[in-house]
Design an enzyme around this catalytic site. Structure first.
Site, mmCIF file in Angstrom:
data_model
loop_
_atom_site.group_PDB
_atom_site.id
_atom_site.type_symbol
_atom_site.label_atom_id
_atom_site.label_comp_id
_atom_site.label_asym_id
_atom_site.label_seq_id
_atom_site.Cartn_x
_atom_site.Cartn_y
_atom_site.Cartn_z
ATOM 1 C CE LYS A 36 -0.813 -0.073 5.002
ATOM 2 N NZ LYS A 36 -1.451 -0.942 5.895
ATOM 3 N NE ARG A 131 -6.334 -1.359 11.490
ATOM 4 C CZ ARG A 131 -5.385 -1.168 10.563
ATOM 5 N NH1 ARG A 131 -4.343 -0.146 10.590
ATOM 6 N NH2 ARG A 131 -5.313 -2.359 9.807
HETATM 7 C C1 LIG Z 1 -0.596 -1.825 6.545
HETATM 8 C C2 LIG Z 1 -0.803 -3.053 6.896
HETATM 9 C C3 LIG Z 1 -0.093 -4.032 7.143
HETATM 10 C C4 LIG Z 1 1.423 -3.590 7.136
HETATM 11 O O1 LIG Z 1 1.763 -3.154 7.946
HETATM 12 P P1 LIG Z 1 3.568 -2.704 8.501
HETATM 13 O O2 LIG Z 1 3.328 -2.140 9.625
HETATM 14 O O3 LIG Z 1 3.630 -1.743 7.208
HETATM 15 O O4 LIG Z 1 4.033 -3.988 8.216
HETATM 16 C C5 LIG Z 1 -0.635 -5.352 7.567
HETATM 17 N N1 LIG Z 1 -1.975 -5.579 7.841
HETATM 18 C C6 LIG Z 1 -2.885 -4.974 7.578
HETATM 19 C C7 LIG Z 1 -4.158 -5.181 7.709
HETATM 20 C C8 LIG Z 1 -2.476 -3.338 7.296
HETATM 21 O O5 LIG Z 1 -3.401 -2.690 6.918
#
Ligand SMILES: *Cc1c(COP(=O)(O)O)cnc(C)c1O
Length: 362
Positions: A36, A131
């Site tokens: 992302k 969350r």
């Molecule tokens: C953004 C996201 C991740 C990745 O998180 P990082 O801390 O960048 O590794 C993993 N799982 C979900 C659900 C996310 O939204």
């Protein structure tokens, strides 16, 4: 080269991904690389696949569509719950989506029926970060209903910690996830392929000296791109922390007083830190980059240069002993927030290179 630009060293990203894959494979844990922050860059996706990643995860269907259209050949996971208004796109472009609402899951089932496809579902479980996620006591009922819906396949369960509240992955919450996986398998006489323990903040736990139970997948973004773990924001041993750097150009360079004069009201973005101590006259430089291009609070300037403030389009620095003439460039390190915004800004050019001289092929 024009500025501002992100210089993205694909070789360093490749290195970071390979090392994390290897270390986690030794614990029986696979890596879903999260794209992302790259807004679905096909070049970066390609490097991740070359490093040994099989599954890419993204929170936005638009990014998954970008990668699909570019021919990126990976399993695609939509790691944020699809919006009800996006279920038709989700079943076409994503192989798997992460879900926590039955209403959306029902929508995915009808969309998958219409598209004559099967769609994989990972159910997210709430383990304290508040969350996304189904409350653990409601998981069984959600699974029961999901299993009754056509064209859906229950792929596994997962959780996400350390994002909203900073809840740390530990033996207690990870054991709870394993226990839930066992209970669902036994109750419904099925196998969950995926038990996704979390994101980059989970690395310390996953690589720690203890049993990782049923956890067999992590979703990693920040640790691959920035080489650091997000709980304490410490560099991860053996990884590059400068795979991505931001370069901006000086558009004004003058000796100015360090203190403003006149009656003070609010600044462009509301009041920030209290005014700095009077340093007399300083060498102030302005760079053509601002809030619209990055998160100025997440930039780290080179030694000898202090960031003083920012507005939409201007970053003001004290260049100290090193006079920065108009037209010169300054290179910054970025934190996750600064990187995310710079990657997303159309005003910041993305320059990719240095993949060991080899061509990039997907
Ligand atoms: C953004 C996201 C991740 C990745 O998180 P990082 O801390 O960048 O590794 C993993 N799982 C979900 C659900 C996310 O939204």
């Amino acid at each position: 080269m024009s500025a501002p630009r992100l210089e993205i060293n694909l070789h360093k990203i490749h290195h970071n991904a390979s090392i994390l894959i290897q270390r986690l494979a030794a614990r029986g844990i696979s890596v879903t690389a999260v794209t992302k922050a790259t807004i679905g860059s096909p070049e970066i996706a390609c490097i991740l696949l070359n490093a040994g990643i099989n599954t890419l995860g993204d929170s936005r269907i638009e990014n998954i569509e970008t990668m699909r259209r570019a021919g990126v050949a990976a399993t695609m996971s939509l790691i944020r719950s699809p919006m009800l208004s996006h279920v038709a796109r989700a079943v076409i472009y994503a192989d798997i989506s992460f879900n926590s609402e039955l209403e959306v899951i029902r929508g995915l089932s009808s969309a998958a029926q219409k598209a004559k496809r099967n769609h994989g579902v990972v159910l997210m479980v709430e383990l304290g970060d508040l969350r996304e996620g189904i409350m653990p006591g409601d998981l069984e009922q959600t699974v029961r209903e999901l299993l009754s819906l056509p064209n859906l396949v229950l792929k596994g369960i997962g959780t996400n910690l350390a994002c909203r509240s900073g809840v740390t992955p530990d033996d207690r919450n990870m054991t709870e996830l394993s226990t839930l996986a066992d209970a669902i398998e036994e109750k419904f006489n099925l196998t969950l392929d995926i038990v996704s323990g979390g994101n980059s903040p989970n690395l310390n736990w996953a690589l720690g000296n203890h049993d990782t139970g049923r956890v067999n997948n992590l979703r990693l973004g920040e640790s691959i791109l920035l080489g650091c773990e997000p709980l304490q924001r410490l560099p991860i041993e053996g990884l590059h922390t400068d795979a991505i750097t931001l370069v901006a150009e000086v558009i004004e360079s003058k000796d100015k007083p360090s203190q403003p004069w006149g009656k003070l009201g609010q600044t462009a973005f509301g009041q920030r830190a209290p005014p700095a101590a009077d340093q007399g006259r300083i060498t102030q430089a302005i760079l053509a980059i601002g809030e619209q291009d990055t998160d100025p609070g997440g930039l780290q300037a080179p030694a000898g240069i202090d960031i003083l403030g920012a507005s939409s389009d201007h970053l003001i620095v004290n260049s100290g002993q090193c006079h920065q003439p108009v037209g010169s460039e300054i290179r910054f390190q970025l934190n996750y927030s600064a990187m995310l915004r710079a990657m997303t800004s159309p005003f910041v050019e993305k320059v990719m290179g240095a993949y060991d001289g080899k061509a990039i092929t997907c």
